[in-house]
Design a protein around this motif. Structure first.
Motif, short mmCIF file in Angstrom:
data_model
loop_
_atom_site.label_atom_id
_atom_site.label_comp_id
_atom_site.label_asym_id
_atom_site.label_seq_id
_atom_site.Cartn_x
_atom_site.Cartn_y
_atom_site.Cartn_z
N LYS A 176 0.76 -1.24 0.08
CA LYS A 176 0.06 0.00 0.05
C LYS A 176 0.99 1.37 -0.05
CE LYS A 176 -3.87 2.17 0.24
NZ LYS A 176 -4.70 2.40 -0.96
N GLN A 177 1.75 1.49 0.85
CA GLN A 177 2.90 2.43 0.82
C GLN A 177 3.50 2.70 -0.60
OE1 GLN A 177 5.67 1.77 4.00
NE2 GLN A 177 4.34 1.38 5.38
N ALA A 178 3.74 1.64 -1.31
CA ALA A 178 4.38 1.72 -2.81
C ALA A 178 3.37 2.17 -3.49
CB ALA A 178 4.90 0.26 -3.07
N LYS A 179 2.26 1.93 -3.52
CA LYS A 179 0.99 2.66 -4.29
C LYS A 179 0.77 3.96 -4.10
CE LYS A 179 -2.27 -0.92 -5.53
NZ LYS A 179 -3.76 -1.37 -5.15
N LEU A 180 1.04 4.17 -2.63
CA LEU A 180 0.59 5.75 -2.62
C LEU A 180 1.92 6.51 -3.03
CD1 LEU A 180 -0.56 5.10 1.30
CD2 LEU A 180 -2.05 6.24 -0.68
N MET A 181 3.07 5.92 -2.88
CA MET A 181 4.17 6.96 -3.29
C MET A 181 4.10 6.95 -4.90
SD MET A 181 7.31 5.63 -0.91
CE MET A 181 6.87 4.15 -0.33
N ARG A 182 3.64 5.89 -5.57
CA ARG A 182 3.49 5.92 -7.07
C ARG A 182 2.50 7.00 -7.38
NH1 ARG A 182 3.87 0.39 -6.96
NH2 ARG A 182 1.99 0.17 -7.32
N CYS A 183 1.35 6.94 -6.68
CA CYS A 183 0.30 8.09 -6.94
C CYS A 183 0.68 9.37 -6.65
CB CYS A 183 -1.01 7.60 -6.10
SG CYS A 183 -2.44 8.27 -6.65
N ALA A 184 1.42 9.51 -5.51
CA ALA A 184 1.89 10.95 -4.96
C ALA A 184 3.03 11.49 -6.28
CB ALA A 184 2.54 10.73 -3.82
N ARG A 185 3.82 10.39 -6.66
CA ARG A 185 4.80 11.02 -7.68
C ARG A 185 3.83 11.46 -8.93
NH1 ARG A 185 7.26 6.05 -7.31
NH2 ARG A 185 8.54 6.09 -5.38
N TYR A 186 2.88 10.63 -9.24
CA TYR A 186 2.05 11.21 -10.33
C TYR A 186 1.56 12.55 -10.38
CZ TYR A 186 -1.68 10.96 -13.89
OH TYR A 186 -2.39 11.18 -15.05
N PHE A 187 0.92 12.79 -9.12
CA PHE A 187 0.23 14.06 -8.68
C PHE A 187 1.08 15.34 -8.39
CE2 PHE A 187 -3.58 11.16 -8.66
CZ PHE A 187 -4.29 11.69 -9.54
N LEU A 188 2.30 14.94 -8.04
CA LEU A 188 3.13 15.93 -7.51
C LEU A 188 3.62 17.09 -8.45
CD1 LEU A 188 4.75 16.74 -5.04
CD2 LEU A 188 6.84 15.49 -6.11
N PRO A 189 3.83 17.06 -9.59
CA PRO A 189 4.27 18.06 -10.44
C PRO A 189 2.82 19.41 -10.47
CG PRO A 189 4.85 16.20 -11.67
CD PRO A 189 4.11 15.87 -10.31
N SER A 190 1.70 18.62 -10.60
CA SER A 190 0.43 19.41 -10.61
C SER A 190 0.28 20.11 -9.51
CB SER A 190 -0.75 18.77 -11.18
OG SER A 190 -1.03 17.77 -10.50
N LEU A 191 0.47 19.45 -8.23
CA LEU A 191 0.22 20.17 -6.96
C LEU A 191 1.11 21.12 -6.66
CD1 LEU A 191 -0.63 16.75 -4.94
CD2 LEU A 191 -2.18 18.50 -5.47
N VAL A 192 2.37 20.93 -7.25
CA VAL A 192 3.29 21.79 -6.70
C VAL A 192 3.15 23.08 -7.66
CG1 VAL A 192 5.81 22.38 -7.31
CG2 VAL A 192 5.24 20.18 -6.36
#
Length: 168
Positions: free
Chosen positions: A119-135
């Motif tokens: 689950k942690q790995a899934k969350l990290m992959r998902c976070a990497r995906y959305f990180l550019p737009s959130l930033v």
């Protein structure tokens, strides 16, 4: 040679699956993303399963708890192929990705222990995906410090674990 009735049955089943998929896509498009801090109306609630309604109720509870402790909720239920992030918040200069877990019993380790390595790995992959737009949207293009929190909701307890895990 394949019998024509078999081919017809396969084609009919494929057509039914395509119709279901189109309806699901149309329902998701019509639903639109939930805006931060808003409570879905009764019509929106009707399309969720009982399990999803329970999950959303506990996400709402966790969101209110975090807001009372000074976090600014930026987004909810960000979903991509990698998975879903329940809440995204800002804690001062830090971007926080939050997983909300609920268990009605602590018999099998409780809510927090259900956030295992997978689950942690899934969350990290998902976070990497959305990180550019959130930033771009919330930090003016400057990369903030990030952390992963877990809000564990169990009978008679709501625990907020800051920095529950880190990217390796």
């Amino acid at each position: 040679m394949i019998d024509e009735t078999v081919l017809y049955a396969l084609a009919a089943r494929a057509q039914k699956q395509a119709v279901k998929a189109r309806r699901r896509r149309a329902a998701r498009t019509a639903a639109g993303p939930a805006s931060a801090g808003s409570v879905p109306d009764a019509d929106a609630q009707a399309r969720y399963s009982p399990t999803q309604k329970t999950g959303r109720r506990f996400e709402e509870l966790a969101m209110r708890h975090l807001q009372t402790h000074g976090l600014l909720i930026l987004d909810r239920n960000l979903a991509c192929r990698a998975g879903e992030i329940d809440l995204v918040a800002r804690d001062g200069p830090v971007l926080v990705f939050i997983e909300v877990r609920h268990r009605s019993s602590s018999r099998y380790g409780g809510a927090f222990s259900s956030v295992d390595g997978l689950k942690q790995a899934k969350l990290m992959r998902c976070a990497r995906y959305f990180l550019p737009s959130l930033v771009r949207r919330h930090f003016g293009g400057r990369m903030p410090a990030c952390r992963f929190d877990v809000v564990s909701v169990e009978p008679n307890a709501l625990d907020w674990i800051k920095n529950a895990f880190t990217e390796t």
